[in-house]
Design an enzyme around this catalytic site. Structure first.
Site, PDB file in Angstrom:
ATOM      1  CB  CYS A 292      -4.927   6.426  -4.139  1.00 60.41           C
ATOM      2  SG  CYS A 292      -4.571   8.046  -3.487  1.00 60.41           S
ATOM      3  N   GLY A 293      -7.739   5.370  -1.978  1.00 54.17           N
ATOM      4  CA  GLY A 293      -7.989   4.858  -0.641  1.00 54.17           C
ATOM      5  C   GLY A 293      -7.518   5.823   0.428  1.00 54.17           C
TER       6      GLY A 293
END
Lengths: 301, 138
Positions: A88-89
């Site tokens: 998720c980054g």
């Protein structure tokens, strides 16, 4: 020739990856929508709760209650709401950085989510407990966590409880923030939260009207305003924390969606480059074969 | 003009409609509400809420919360609201037993978060069972 086969193989594998990231992107998008909807559907509850709290506040002034009392001590509990899954980054990295910059040497930690639990354990932080909150968020799950920290606070184990989570600003922007959960500031009681994503949206008409009862009735309070207020405080805490978890979830899904979109785009570009290379190699092979045939023929004649 | 009942939980608006009368678990005992009740705010105990609408009775399990009563409206805020039909007794019973057993079993070597989760689950199950059982004994 071996080169051609290698290229074909690579193109195939990148295509598979692109398919997976594309699917994850779509799943994250729908989950993000759901988390947002959930926050909005909690709005009537928030409004009614705030309305009654506001009324009670004026009726029960100078109320002394352990949950409202500002304590002097430095012992702090930091509740870190992070994610269970990766990909998720920079979400968890940013949250960790914010958390560590806010935390003192005395700070104890409670985590929701596995990603930062392992990280904090590795950093040898004082980890008190770890909770799991499933997706979609259930109020009862959030309540269990809120009750646990409230108990710790009331027992005098800690003097302050703060929550580190990622605030959902928009699909592209999520900001890590640290907000105080306990003690409750009497000023903030009954006001909409500035991190509340639902509050910034236009309210659905029927929901907004539902609790705006005309005129200020002189209510009877049973047994009396102060006791009603005291009974409401834990619920206020539960709800506030539930809202924070929803924010964190919406951030997680939107961040994952963006990360997966980038991954898909990169994979597509890679496929394009590899295909070009593959075609070049194929043509080179054909050309050299033709040359061989032509040379052979010339040698014979 | 009749009474408007809305039941709101943090997750959703569980019910909103005109009803004839409401009985709810108030701060000290059951509280029956008809139209033109005196404006009242009180705490809600986890338990059973009953409302009547055109001769039909509907029973719901509600969690803790509070209720705001005005002349023509009853606003219930609870952290849980489940209609009786939605409660599956044997399932709830099983959940309750397994939670209680788990809580007693290992005793000391429970992590605090496990205890908190189990207690929450027990409270929820108890509220649901209360509604189911009471209905039958009447």
């Amino acid at each position: 020739m071996a080169n051609l086969r290698d290229l074909r193989r690579r193109i195939k594998s990148v295509k598979n990856t692109a398919q997976i990231t594309k699917a994850m992107q779509l799943v994250a998008a729908s989950k993000m929508k759901r988390a947002q909807d959930q926050a909005v559907s909690g709005r009537p509850y928030a409004e009614a709760l705030n309305k009654v709290l506001n009324k009670l506040k004026t009726r029960a002034e100078d109320l002394e209650h352990p949950l409202l009392e500002q304590r002097e001590g430095e012992r702090e509990l930091l509740l870190v709401v992070n994610t269970d899954k990766g990909l998720c980054g920079g979400l968890n990295t940013n949250l960790l950085r914010k958390t560590l910059s806010e935390a003192g040497p005395e700070t104890r930690f409670v985590t929701v989510g596995t990603k930062l639990r392992t990280t904090l354990a590795r950093l040898k932080k004082d980890l008190q407990a770890d909770f799991q909150i499933k997706d979609p968020v259930q109020f009862s799950d959030a309540k269990a966590v809120a009750r646990f920290v409230t108990d710790q606070y009331l027992e005098g184990q800690v003097d302050r409880v703060r929550v580190a989570f990622t605030n959902f600003v928009s699909t592209l922007t999520q900001v890590p923030v640290v907000e105080t959960l306990l003690p409750i500031s009497p000023l903030a009681l009954g006001k909409p939260k500035d991190f509340d994503m639902a509050a910034t949206r236009p309210a659905p008409v029927d929901a907004a009207d539902k609790f705006v009862t005309g005129g200020d009735y002189s209510y009877l309070y049973e047994p009396d305003p102060a006791s009603v207020l005291v009974a409401l405080l834990p619920q206020y805490i539960n709800y506030t924390f539930y809202q924070m978890v929803l924010e964190a979830r919406a951030s997680e899904h939107s961040s994952r969606m963006v990360a997966m979109k980038n991954a898909t785009d990169n994979a597509k570009q890679l496929i394009k480059d590899l295909t070009l290379e593959y075609n070049k190699a194929r043509q080179a092979a054909i050309t050299s074969e033709l040359l061989e045939i032509a040379t052979a023929q010339m040698a014979i004649s | 003009m009749s009474l408007k009942l809305s039941i709101v939980t943090p997750e959703t608006v569980a019910f909103a409609d005109q009803v004839d009368s409401v009985v709810l678990p108030g701060f000290d005992g059951e509280l029956g509400v008809l139209e033109s009740h005196v404006p009242l705010v009180t705490n809600l105990q986890p338990g059973e809420l009953v409302f009547r609408k055109s001769g039909k009775e509907v029973h719901l399990a509600v969690g803790e919360g509070f209720v705001e009563i005005t002349q023509h409206e009853v606003n219930v805020l609870a952290d849980l609201a489940i209609e009786e039909e939605g409660i599956q007794e044997d399932m709830v019973e099983k959940a309750l037993q397994s939670a209680q057993k788990a809580l007693e079993d290992k005793g000391a070597d429970h992590t605090p978060e496990e205890v908190a989760a189990l207690q929450a689950s027990i409270a929820k199950s108890l509220a649901q069972l209360k509604v189911k059982r009471r209905r039958r004994s009447v």
